[in-house]
Design a protein around this motif. Structure first.
Motif, mmCIF file in Angstrom:
data_model
loop_
_atom_site.group_PDB
_atom_site.id
_atom_site.type_symbol
_atom_site.label_atom_id
_atom_site.label_comp_id
_atom_site.label_asym_id
_atom_site.label_seq_id
_atom_site.Cartn_x
_atom_site.Cartn_y
_atom_site.Cartn_z
ATOM 1 N N CYS A 102 67.574 24.732 35.480
ATOM 2 C CA CYS A 102 66.953 25.265 36.688
ATOM 3 C C CYS A 102 67.529 24.552 37.920
ATOM 4 O O CYS A 102 67.791 23.347 37.888
ATOM 5 C CB CYS A 102 65.450 25.027 36.602
ATOM 6 N N HIS A 104 65.990 23.824 40.466
ATOM 7 C CA HIS A 104 64.990 22.972 41.093
ATOM 8 C C HIS A 104 65.153 21.544 40.583
ATOM 9 O O HIS A 104 65.784 20.722 41.244
ATOM 10 C CB HIS A 104 63.576 23.517 40.809
ATOM 11 N N CYS A 120 61.575 29.509 34.411
ATOM 12 C CA CYS A 120 61.599 28.072 34.156
ATOM 13 C C CYS A 120 60.189 27.623 33.741
ATOM 14 O O CYS A 120 59.217 27.919 34.439
ATOM 15 C CB CYS A 120 62.041 27.336 35.423
ATOM 16 N N HIS A 123 57.980 24.486 36.533
ATOM 17 C CA HIS A 123 57.174 24.703 37.748
ATOM 18 C C HIS A 123 57.155 26.171 38.155
ATOM 19 O O HIS A 123 56.891 26.485 39.309
ATOM 20 C CB HIS A 123 57.709 23.856 38.911
HETATM 21 FE FE1 FES Z 1 62.425 24.737 37.311
HETATM 22 FE FE2 FES Z 1 60.989 23.065 38.771
HETATM 23 S S1 FES Z 1 62.478 22.578 37.291
HETATM 24 S S2 FES Z 1 60.923 25.217 38.786
#
Ligand code: FES
Length: 179
Positions: A102, A104, A120, A123
């Motif tokens: 991801c 993020h 994902c 989060h």
């Molecule tokens: Fe994927 Fe945070 S690691 S949304």
């Protein structure tokens, strides 16, 4: 005579002090110099073209999971050298190969063919089939590997995680390189 002895003791103590300072200075300076000079080593030194397999493993219009072994594998890496990625066969010679992580914080994303979304589990980040961000905390779409087709096999430029910096450095972005 006594004064001469005292001077000698002071000289010895100063020499020990200088030597100690030199050792501490080197212990601090060597890692710092290594860090400062590290960008000189070309990032592409950690990239290598490797095969994900024959093209017929990736049917047109579908997204499939593929796994490759890190080309710079170390003996201690064990199973962690196996790296998954998502391969989307758009059409003909056009593919997209997504890093599984991801954008993020790096959790592995899963492909849901029913909804045609990558999701994902960490989060709630969601991406469209083309890797673009749909919703959630990620600020951008999935990272992609550069790819090329060689003798009926799909090859990717692997070895380190693809990032924006790599794609800018290579100047290729998401464009296919047909070889
Ligand atoms: Fe994927 Fe945070 S690691 S949304």
């Amino acid at each position: 005579m006594s004064e001469k002895k005292q001077v000698t003791r002071r000289t010895v103590l100063m020499a020990i002090g200088f030597a100690f300072n030199a050792v501490v200075g080197a212990a601090i300076a060597i890692p710092v110099i290594g860090y400062v000079l590290s960008p000189i080593k070309k990032k592409s030194a950690y990239l290598k073209w490797i095969s994900l397999g024959a093209l017929d493993q990736f049917p047109e219009g579908q997204t499939r999971l593929a796994t490759f072994v890190n080309p710079f594998e170390q003996p201690q890496d064990g199973e962690t050298a196996k790296t998954p990625c998502w391969v989307r066969h758009v059409s003909g010679d056009t593919f997209q190969v997504f890093a599984i992580n991801c954008a993020h914080l790096g959790c592995p994303v899963r492909w849901f063919p029913q909804s045609e979304l990558f999701m994902c589990p960490c989060h709630g980040g969601v991406y469209y089939a083309d890797g673009e961000r749909a919703s959630g905390p990620p600020e951008r779409g999935l990272f992609t590997y550069n790819y090329k087709i060689v003798k009926g096999e799909l090859h990717i430029n692997a070895g380190q995680m693809p990032t924006l910096a790599d794609q800018a450095m290579l100047g290729k972005g998401k464009s296919p390189c047909l070889g």
